[in-house]
Design a protein around this motif. Structure first.
Motif, PDB file in Angstrom:
ATOM      1  N   ARG A  68       0.880  -1.181   0.000  1.00  0.00           N
ATOM      2  CA  ARG A  68       0.000   0.000   0.000  1.00  0.00           C
ATOM      3  C   ARG A  68       0.910   1.222   0.000  1.00  0.00           C
ATOM      4  N   SER A  69       1.249   1.705  -1.174  1.00  0.00           N
ATOM      5  CA  SER A  69       2.266   2.751  -1.323  1.00  0.00           C
ATOM      6  C   SER A  69       1.917   4.040  -0.578  1.00  0.00           C
ATOM      7  N   SER A  70       0.661   4.290  -0.292  1.00  0.00           N
ATOM      8  CA  SER A  70       0.282   5.537   0.370  1.00  0.00           C
ATOM      9  C   SER A  70       0.777   5.626   1.813  1.00  0.00           C
ATOM     10  N   ILE A  71       1.215   4.514   2.394  1.00  0.00           N
ATOM     11  CA  ILE A  71       1.728   4.583   3.771  1.00  0.00           C
ATOM     12  C   ILE A  71       3.249   4.686   3.810  1.00  0.00           C
ATOM     13  N   ASN A  72       3.905   4.540   2.668  1.00  0.00           N
ATOM     14  CA  ASN A  72       5.358   4.695   2.620  1.00  0.00           C
ATOM     15  C   ASN A  72       5.736   6.134   2.926  1.00  0.00           C
ATOM     16  N   GLY A  73       6.848   6.329   3.626  1.00  0.00           N
ATOM     17  CA  GLY A  73       7.323   7.676   3.893  1.00  0.00           C
ATOM     18  C   GLY A  73       8.025   7.784   5.227  1.00  0.00           C
ATOM     19  N   TYR A  74       8.393   9.002   5.550  1.00  0.00           N
ATOM     20  CA  TYR A  74       9.058   9.304   6.821  1.00  0.00           C
ATOM     21  C   TYR A  74       8.036   9.873   7.794  1.00  0.00           C
ATOM     22  N   TYR A  75       8.020   9.346   9.011  1.00  0.00           N
ATOM     23  CA  TYR A  75       7.115   9.783  10.069  1.00  0.00           C
ATOM     24  C   TYR A  75       7.945  10.383  11.196  1.00  0.00           C
ATOM     25  N   ALA A  76       7.714  11.646  11.487  1.00  0.00           N
ATOM     26  CA  ALA A  76       8.471  12.359  12.519  1.00  0.00           C
ATOM     27  C   ALA A  76       7.794  12.205  13.877  1.00  0.00           C
ATOM     28  N   TYR A  77       8.611  12.222  14.923  1.00  0.00           N
ATOM     29  CA  TYR A  77       8.087  12.145  16.294  1.00  0.00           C
ATOM     30  C   TYR A  77       7.047  13.244  16.506  1.00  0.00           C
ATOM     31  N   ASN A  78       5.897  12.857  17.105  1.00  0.00           N
ATOM     32  CA  ASN A  78       4.763  13.767  17.249  1.00  0.00           C
ATOM     33  C   ASN A  78       4.216  13.763  18.674  1.00  0.00           C
ATOM     34  N   GLY A  79       5.081  13.562  19.661  1.00  0.00           N
ATOM     35  CA  GLY A  79       4.612  13.504  21.047  1.00  0.00           C
ATOM     36  C   GLY A  79       4.149  12.106  21.407  1.00  0.00           C
ATOM     37  N   ASN A  80       3.626  11.970  22.596  1.00  0.00           N
ATOM     38  CA  ASN A  80       3.180  10.656  23.066  1.00  0.00           C
ATOM     39  C   ASN A  80       1.681  10.485  22.875  1.00  0.00           C
ATOM     40  N   TYR A  81       1.291   9.230  22.691  1.00  0.00           N
ATOM     41  CA  TYR A  81      -0.120   8.848  22.627  1.00  0.00           C
ATOM     42  C   TYR A  81      -0.274   7.623  23.516  1.00  0.00           C
TER      43      TYR A  81
ATOM     44  N   THR B  35      -8.800  -2.094  -3.064  1.00  0.00           N
ATOM     45  CA  THR B  35      -9.232  -2.790  -4.273  1.00  0.00           C
ATOM     46  C   THR B  35      -9.997  -4.062  -3.941  1.00  0.00           C
ATOM     47  N   ASN B  36      -9.420  -4.887  -3.058  1.00  0.00           N
ATOM     48  CA  ASN B  36     -10.022  -6.181  -2.731  1.00  0.00           C
ATOM     49  C   ASN B  36     -10.901  -6.147  -1.489  1.00  0.00           C
ATOM     50  N   GLN B  37     -10.859  -5.035  -0.736  1.00  0.00           N
ATOM     51  CA  GLN B  37     -11.640  -4.882   0.496  1.00  0.00           C
ATOM     52  C   GLN B  37     -11.327  -5.978   1.516  1.00  0.00           C
ATOM     53  N   VAL B  38     -10.022  -6.288   1.669  1.00  0.00           N
ATOM     54  CA  VAL B  38      -9.570  -7.293   2.634  1.00  0.00           C
ATOM     55  C   VAL B  38      -8.244  -6.850   3.246  1.00  0.00           C
ATOM     56  N   TRP B  39      -7.917  -7.441   4.403  1.00  0.00           N
ATOM     57  CA  TRP B  39      -6.596  -7.276   5.014  1.00  0.00           C
ATOM     58  C   TRP B  39      -5.666  -8.293   4.376  1.00  0.00           C
ATOM     59  N   SER B  40      -4.456  -7.860   4.032  1.00  0.00           N
ATOM     60  CA  SER B  40      -3.463  -8.740   3.417  1.00  0.00           C
ATOM     61  C   SER B  40      -2.151  -8.628   4.179  1.00  0.00           C
ATOM     62  N   TYR B  41      -1.419  -9.736   4.249  1.00  0.00           N
ATOM     63  CA  TYR B  41      -0.079  -9.671   4.820  1.00  0.00           C
ATOM     64  C   TYR B  41       0.833  -8.930   3.856  1.00  0.00           C
ATOM     65  N   ASP B  42       1.638  -8.049   4.388  1.00  0.00           N
ATOM     66  CA  ASP B  42       2.577  -7.267   3.577  1.00  0.00           C
ATOM     67  C   ASP B  42       3.967  -7.803   3.858  1.00  0.00           C
ATOM     68  N   THR B  43       4.439  -8.680   2.972  1.00  0.00           N
ATOM     69  CA  THR B  43       5.734  -9.326   3.180  1.00  0.00           C
ATOM     70  C   THR B  43       6.903  -8.447   2.755  1.00  0.00           C
ATOM     71  N   SER B  44       6.625  -7.359   2.041  1.00  0.00           N
ATOM     72  CA  SER B  44       7.712  -6.516   1.550  1.00  0.00           C
ATOM     73  C   SER B  44       7.927  -5.252   2.387  1.00  0.00           C
ATOM     74  N   ILE B  45       7.030  -4.947   3.324  1.00  0.00           N
ATOM     75  CA  ILE B  45       7.128  -3.712   4.086  1.00  0.00           C
ATOM     76  C   ILE B  45       8.372  -3.714   4.972  1.00  0.00           C
ATOM     77  N   ASN B  46       8.981  -2.547   5.085  1.00  0.00           N
ATOM     78  CA  ASN B  46      10.138  -2.365   5.946  1.00  0.00           C
ATOM     79  C   ASN B  46       9.851  -1.150   6.827  1.00  0.00           C
ATOM     80  N   VAL B  47       9.783  -1.366   8.143  1.00  0.00           N
ATOM     81  CA  VAL B  47       9.524  -0.287   9.101  1.00  0.00           C
ATOM     82  C   VAL B  47      10.741  -0.190  10.016  1.00  0.00           C
ATOM     83  N   TYR B  48      11.371   0.978  10.018  1.00  0.00           N
ATOM     84  CA  TYR B  48      12.574   1.141  10.849  1.00  0.00           C
ATOM     85  C   TYR B  48      12.730   2.568  11.309  1.00  0.00           C
TER      86      TYR B  48
END
Length: 105
Positions: A15-28, A92-105
């Motif tokens: 899901r390319s729309s979630i790719n990107g840099y996320y900056a610290y935004n305080g605590n939740y 597109t498919n209206q389902v949850w899918s495993y994302d085997t290629s995602i990299n979160v760091y």
């Protein structure tokens, strides 16, 4: 506690729309949260009710695009760096899918 300028990168998601840099935004709910740096349109946060890391439009909302599938330890707190298995919502498919290629760091 995270310092100004620290953040999280999301790369290679099906899901390319979630790719990107996320900056610290305080605590939740007592843990660091992050906001998509360029548009501010998405957040990464830990939701204690579900005991999981989420990527969504609003912290705590049901508008979740992705969430960590790894089992949280008995402490009920998991650093996002240990989340290696993510599920993402497919409009597109209206389902949850495993994302085997995602990299979160």
């Amino acid at each position: 506690s995270p310092q100004y300028g620290t953040g999280i990168c999301v790369e290679n998601s099906i899901r390319s729309s979630i790719n990107g840099y996320y900056a610290y935004n305080g605590n939740y709910e007592g843990l660091p949260s992050y906001n998509e740096y360029f548009t501010g349109a998405k957040y990464i946060y830990f939701l204690r009710y579900y005991s999981q890391w989420n990527i969504g439009n609003v912290k705590g909302d049901v508008s979740i695009f992705a969430y960590c599938k790894d089992v949280v330890p008995p402490t009920q707190i998991m650093d996002i760096q240990y989340c290696k298995h993510w599920a993402v919502w497919s409009n597109t498919n209206q389902v949850w899918s495993y994302d085997t290629s995602i990299n979160v760091y």
